[in-house]
Structure formats: structure tokens, C-alpha cells
Design a protein around this motif. Structure first.
Motif, PDB file in Angstrom:
ATOM      1  N   PRO A 152      -7.366 -10.968  14.617  1.00 47.17           N
ATOM      2  CA  PRO A 152      -7.447  -9.684  13.898  1.00 47.17           C
ATOM      3  C   PRO A 152      -7.029  -9.795  12.440  1.00 47.17           C
ATOM      4  CG  PRO A 152      -6.519  -9.325  16.065  1.00 47.17           C
ATOM      5  CD  PRO A 152      -6.601 -10.808  15.882  1.00 47.17           C
ATOM      6  N   ALA A 153      -6.040 -10.636  12.153  1.00 47.91           N
ATOM      7  CA  ALA A 153      -5.599 -10.810  10.763  1.00 47.91           C
ATOM      8  C   ALA A 153      -6.718 -11.436   9.930  1.00 47.91           C
ATOM      9  CB  ALA A 153      -4.351 -11.691  10.708  1.00 47.91           C
ATOM     10  N   VAL A 154      -7.407 -12.422  10.502  1.00 47.68           N
ATOM     11  CA  VAL A 154      -8.535 -13.054   9.806  1.00 47.68           C
ATOM     12  C   VAL A 154      -9.669 -12.053   9.621  1.00 47.68           C
ATOM     13  CG1 VAL A 154     -10.325 -14.833   9.994  1.00 47.68           C
ATOM     14  CG2 VAL A 154      -7.952 -15.379  10.578  1.00 47.68           C
ATOM     15  N   GLY A 155      -9.956 -11.282  10.675  1.00 47.13           N
ATOM     16  CA  GLY A 155     -11.032 -10.301  10.598  1.00 47.13           C
ATOM     17  C   GLY A 155     -10.791  -9.247   9.537  1.00 47.13           C
ATOM     18  N   LEU A 156      -9.564  -8.732   9.461  1.00 48.58           N
ATOM     19  CA  LEU A 156      -9.241  -7.717   8.461  1.00 48.58           C
ATOM     20  C   LEU A 156      -9.286  -8.294   7.052  1.00 48.58           C
ATOM     21  CD1 LEU A 156      -6.335  -5.914  10.346  1.00 48.58           C
ATOM     22  CD2 LEU A 156      -8.613  -4.997   9.881  1.00 48.58           C
ATOM     23  N   LEU A 157      -8.865  -9.544   6.911  1.00 48.73           N
ATOM     24  CA  LEU A 157      -8.929 -10.191   5.602  1.00 48.73           C
ATOM     25  C   LEU A 157     -10.373 -10.269   5.109  1.00 48.73           C
ATOM     26  CD1 LEU A 157      -7.755 -11.909   3.250  1.00 48.73           C
ATOM     27  CD2 LEU A 157      -8.122 -13.918   4.703  1.00 48.73           C
ATOM     28  N   VAL A 158     -11.268 -10.800   5.941  1.00 47.15           N
ATOM     29  CA  VAL A 158     -12.664 -10.948   5.536  1.00 47.15           C
ATOM     30  C   VAL A 158     -13.316  -9.585   5.322  1.00 47.15           C
ATOM     31  CG1 VAL A 158     -14.920 -11.832   6.225  1.00 47.15           C
ATOM     32  CG2 VAL A 158     -12.860 -13.181   6.684  1.00 47.15           C
ATOM     33  N   ALA A 159     -12.936  -8.598   6.134  1.00 47.42           N
ATOM     34  CA  ALA A 159     -13.510  -7.254   5.990  1.00 47.42           C
ATOM     35  C   ALA A 159     -13.139  -6.618   4.654  1.00 47.42           C
ATOM     36  CB  ALA A 159     -13.047  -6.368   7.140  1.00 47.42           C
ATOM     37  N   PRO A 227      -0.543   0.661  -3.389  1.00 46.47           N
ATOM     38  CA  PRO A 227      -0.872   1.434  -4.607  1.00 46.47           C
ATOM     39  C   PRO A 227      -1.071   0.559  -5.841  1.00 46.47           C
ATOM     40  CG  PRO A 227       1.453   1.664  -4.071  1.00 46.47           C
ATOM     41  CD  PRO A 227       0.819   0.942  -2.928  1.00 46.47           C
ATOM     42  N   LEU A 228      -0.560  -0.663  -5.825  1.00 46.61           N
ATOM     43  CA  LEU A 228      -0.668  -1.545  -6.988  1.00 46.61           C
ATOM     44  C   LEU A 228      -1.954  -2.371  -6.959  1.00 46.61           C
ATOM     45  CD1 LEU A 228       3.016  -2.866  -7.114  1.00 46.61           C
ATOM     46  CD2 LEU A 228       2.002  -1.068  -8.529  1.00 46.61           C
ATOM     47  N   LEU A 229      -2.329  -2.847  -5.786  1.00 45.11           N
ATOM     48  CA  LEU A 229      -3.453  -3.779  -5.676  1.00 45.11           C
ATOM     49  C   LEU A 229      -4.682  -3.168  -5.022  1.00 45.11           C
ATOM     50  CD1 LEU A 229      -1.473  -6.954  -4.491  1.00 45.11           C
ATOM     51  CD2 LEU A 229      -2.048  -6.274  -6.831  1.00 45.11           C
ATOM     52  N   HIS A 230      -4.523  -2.006  -4.400  1.00 43.31           N
ATOM     53  CA  HIS A 230      -5.623  -1.349  -3.695  1.00 43.31           C
ATOM     54  C   HIS A 230      -6.149  -2.272  -2.588  1.00 43.31           C
ATOM     55  CE1 HIS A 230      -5.322   1.759  -6.719  1.00 43.31           C
ATOM     56  NE2 HIS A 230      -5.447   0.851  -7.669  1.00 43.31           N
ATOM     57  N   TYR A 231      -7.452  -2.530  -2.534  1.00 44.90           N
ATOM     58  CA  TYR A 231      -7.987  -3.356  -1.439  1.00 44.90           C
ATOM     59  C   TYR A 231      -7.540  -4.810  -1.546  1.00 44.90           C
ATOM     60  CZ  TYR A 231     -10.921   0.544  -0.037  1.00 44.90           C
ATOM     61  OH  TYR A 231     -11.361   1.761   0.414  1.00 44.90           O
ATOM     62  N   ALA A 232      -7.165  -5.236  -2.732  1.00 48.09           N
ATOM     63  CA  ALA A 232      -6.648  -6.597  -2.897  1.00 48.09           C
ATOM     64  C   ALA A 232      -5.296  -6.763  -2.211  1.00 48.09           C
ATOM     65  CB  ALA A 232      -6.529  -6.939  -4.380  1.00 48.09           C
ATOM     66  N   ALA A 233      -4.706  -5.647  -1.765  1.00 48.03           N
ATOM     67  CA  ALA A 233      -3.444  -5.720  -1.025  1.00 48.03           C
ATOM     68  C   ALA A 233      -3.627  -6.457   0.297  1.00 48.03           C
ATOM     69  CB  ALA A 233      -2.901  -4.316  -0.771  1.00 48.03           C
ATOM     70  N   VAL A 234      -4.845  -6.449   0.846  1.00 46.90           N
ATOM     71  CA  VAL A 234      -5.085  -7.120   2.134  1.00 46.90           C
ATOM     72  C   VAL A 234      -4.937  -8.638   2.005  1.00 46.90           C
ATOM     73  CG1 VAL A 234      -6.717  -7.472   4.023  1.00 46.90           C
ATOM     74  CG2 VAL A 234      -6.564  -5.236   2.906  1.00 46.90           C
ATOM     75  N   PRO A 235      -5.646  -9.295   1.081  1.00 45.43           N
ATOM     76  CA  PRO A 235      -5.405 -10.746   0.934  1.00 45.43           C
ATOM     77  C   PRO A 235      -3.979 -11.059   0.497  1.00 45.43           C
ATOM     78  CG  PRO A 235      -6.986  -9.951  -0.712  1.00 45.43           C
ATOM     79  CD  PRO A 235      -6.789  -8.857   0.261  1.00 45.43           C
ATOM     80  N   PHE A 236      -3.361 -10.177  -0.308  1.00 43.95           N
ATOM     81  CA  PHE A 236      -1.967 -10.393  -0.703  1.00 43.95           C
ATOM     82  C   PHE A 236      -1.061 -10.387   0.529  1.00 43.95           C
ATOM     83  CE2 PHE A 236       2.170  -8.458  -1.699  1.00 43.95           C
ATOM     84  CZ  PHE A 236       2.673  -9.407  -2.578  1.00 43.95           C
ATOM     85  N   ALA A 237      -1.248  -9.402   1.406  1.00 42.42           N
ATOM     86  CA  ALA A 237      -0.430  -9.323   2.620  1.00 42.42           C
ATOM     87  C   ALA A 237      -0.697 -10.516   3.533  1.00 42.42           C
ATOM     88  CB  ALA A 237      -0.723  -8.013   3.353  1.00 42.42           C
ATOM     89  N   PHE A 238      -1.949 -10.972   3.585  1.00 45.45           N
ATOM     90  CA  PHE A 238      -2.285 -12.132   4.417  1.00 45.45           C
ATOM     91  C   PHE A 238      -1.562 -13.375   3.925  1.00 45.45           C
ATOM     92  CE2 PHE A 238      -4.831 -15.791   5.624  1.00 45.45           C
ATOM     93  CZ  PHE A 238      -5.130 -15.549   6.952  1.00 45.45           C
ATOM     94  N   VAL A 239      -1.582 -13.596   2.619  1.00 49.25           N
ATOM     95  CA  VAL A 239      -0.895 -14.757   2.045  1.00 49.25           C
ATOM     96  C   VAL A 239       0.612 -14.657   2.303  1.00 49.25           C
ATOM     97  CG1 VAL A 239      -0.310 -15.939  -0.105  1.00 49.25           C
ATOM     98  CG2 VAL A 239      -2.664 -15.177   0.297  1.00 49.25           C
ATOM     99  N   CYS A 240       1.176 -13.464   2.134  1.00 45.80           N
ATOM    100  CA  CYS A 240       2.611 -13.260   2.410  1.00 45.80           C
ATOM    101  C   CYS A 240       2.921 -13.558   3.872  1.00 45.80           C
ATOM    102  CB  CYS A 240       3.014 -11.830   2.070  1.00 45.80           C
ATOM    103  SG  CYS A 240       3.048 -11.463   0.304  1.00 45.80           S
ATOM    104  N   TYR A 241       2.014 -13.154   4.764  1.00 39.37           N
ATOM    105  CA  TYR A 241       2.196 -13.387   6.195  1.00 39.37           C
ATOM    106  C   TYR A 241       2.269 -14.883   6.502  1.00 39.37           C
ATOM    107  CZ  TYR A 241       0.897 -13.594  11.145  1.00 39.37           C
ATOM    108  OH  TYR A 241       0.856 -13.878  12.489  1.00 39.37           O
ATOM    109  N   VAL A 242       1.361 -15.650   5.927  1.00 35.19           N
ATOM    110  CA  VAL A 242       1.352 -17.094   6.167  1.00 35.19           C
ATOM    111  C   VAL A 242       2.599 -17.745   5.565  1.00 35.19           C
ATOM    112  CG1 VAL A 242       0.123 -19.246   5.689  1.00 35.19           C
ATOM    113  CG2 VAL A 242      -1.171 -17.184   6.288  1.00 35.19           C
TER     114      VAL A 242
END
Length: 257
Positions: A152-159, A227-242
């Protein structure tokens, strides 16, 4: 009530199937510019597909939550969940990456010489997702943490990629049109799904700060970044997760083989 979690899981699958239809349904129009006719593809359905993946992720979160809350967890529910996930977070992201690769090659001067073999690496994502999910169902080590990044994390990132390109936050659309970067992303995501790396689970087993600080920090970073990155928050959160999973391993991997 016994089937409530399975209904949510099937809702996840329904969203994934609908996302596939959106990706395949791309209306084309003829536009005339300076007396020359051009074929224009409407990209809107791909954005709707991204929304369906997000909704599938919400349903995927709640089906497990409801199953645990009502005490109705079952082997069938576990298998059904994996079957739904391989569609919503494996096949759909693979098709999105296929479209992104095709779009990137369309920018090249030799676009008519591009073979479908150049686009085929995108289809590795659903293959590795299926392998990861099958292994998860058989692996008894992943009760408190994941081994490899969950699908799911990969799917949300690509989406998030089509939405990032739509709004072009921080000029990231330019980078998502880079063929070699897309190949690197595909290879990296495939590796992370099957890697023997302990990854944080967002399931809170207790209220202790010592055990849950990586989860809380990840949630805090994700909330602040929206609020700072908008949709770019998703890859940011993914990188933080890893990174957090590597810096603060959630558990010790036990080799049962």
C-alpha cells in the motif's frame, strides 16, 4: 457484521478495478493548430485513478482495523486482502508507471522507434508486489513490523505522481518525465518490497513512547509536510518512512529458514 471487514476489502478491490478502467479509458481529441491536426489525449482519467488508489488505501486500513476490533480475523480475510492489494497497489501503480514512461518517451525525437520492451519494466512492479504479498501471508515474523516496504505504501507513492505532475509542485513534473529516473524508481521500489529490511508498522500495540516514537515522528512529519508540499508530501513521507525504519529498526529479523 462478520463479513464487514471482507466487504471493506472488496471495496478496496472495486476501487482498484475502477482505477484500471480510468487508466485504460483515455479519450483522444483532434486539435487544430496553425492548420495542422494534432491528437490530444485527455489525462484526467489518470488523475481519477490516483484518487481511486487513495480510497483503496483508506478501505485497506479500515478493513484490518474493523477485523481486529470485532475479533473476526480469519485466514480467508487475510487471503482476500492480499488479492485486493495486488490489484489496487500492484497492478494499478504498474499501469500508472507504464503511462508515465510512455509519456516520457513521447518527448524524445525518436519516439516512433520506441519498443514496448522499453516500457515493460513498469510491469515488474505488480510482479514484485504479488511476490511480496504471497510471502507476507506465509511469513510469521511480521506481526509487529513489516519486512520490506508494504505494497500500500508503494501504491500510494506511485498514485501521487500524476497529481504531482498536474500541479507541478516545485517543478517536479520535469523530473517525472525523465526516463532514467523512472527506471530507477521502478527498480528501487521493486527492491524495497522484497528486501529483508524491517520496516515500521503503523499499528500501535501499546501507548509507550519508547516503542512508538518513530511512528509518532513519522505521522508528525507527514502532517506538517501536507500544507507545505501539497501532493509532494507523499514522496516526502515515503522517504521519511524508509529512513526512520533504517535508523530505528522496529524489530530484529529472525531467520526461520
Amino acid at each position: 457484521m462478520k463479513q464487514l471487514s471482507n466487504v471493506l476489502t472488496l471495496g478496496n478491490l472495486f476501487c482498484g478495478a475502477l482505477a484500471i478502467i480510468f487508466i485504460l479509458y483515455t479519450p483522444q481529441y483532434i486539435a487544430t493548430f496553425n492548420g495542422i491536426d494534432y491528437t490530444v489525449t485527455n489525462p484526467a482519467p489518470v488523475y481519477w485513478a490516483s484518487g481511486m488508489v487513495v480510497l483503496a488505501g483508506v478501505l485497506d486500513f479500515f478493513d484490518g482495523l474493523v477485523a481486529r476490533w470485532l475479533g473476526i480475523q480469519s485466514p480467508m480475510g487475510k487471503e482476500l486482502d492480499s488479492l485486493a492489494d495486488v490489484v489496487s497497489f500492484g497492478v494499478v501503480p504498474g499501469m500508472i508507471l507504464f503511462r508515465l514512461l510512455r509519456s516520457a518517451y513521447m518527448q524524445q525525437p525518436d519516439v516512433f522507434d520506441v519498443s514496448y520492451f522499453n516500457l515493460a519494466p513498469a510491469l515488474l512492479l505488480p510482479c514484485f508486489a504479488a511476490y511480496r504479498l504471497a510471502r507476507f501471508n506465509l511469513d510469521t515474523r511480521q506481526s509487529h513490523f513489516f519486512i520490506g516496504v508494504p505494497t500500500p505504501a508503494v501504491g500510494l507513492l506511485v498514485a501521487s505522481f500524476p497529481l504531482i505532475m498536474l500541479y507541478n509542485s516545485f517543478n517536479l513534473a520535469h523530473w517525472l518525465q525523465n526516463i532514467w529516473l523512472l527506471y530507477i524508481i521502478i527498480g528501487l521500489l521493486c527492491y524495497l518490497m522484497v528486501a529483508e529490511i524491517p520496516m515500521i508498522s503503523l499499528k500501535f500495540k501499546s501507548l509507550g513512547l519508547a516503542e512508538n516514537w518513530p511512528r509518532l515522528l513519522l505521522l508528525l512529519l507527514a502532517i506538517i509536510s501536507i500544507p507545505l508540499l501539497h501532493y509532494a508530501a507523499v514522496p516526502f513521507a515515503f522517504v521519511c518512512y524508509v529512513i526512520l525504519s533504517l535508523v530505528a529498526p522496529p524489530g530484529r529479523i529472525i531467520n526461520n529458514e
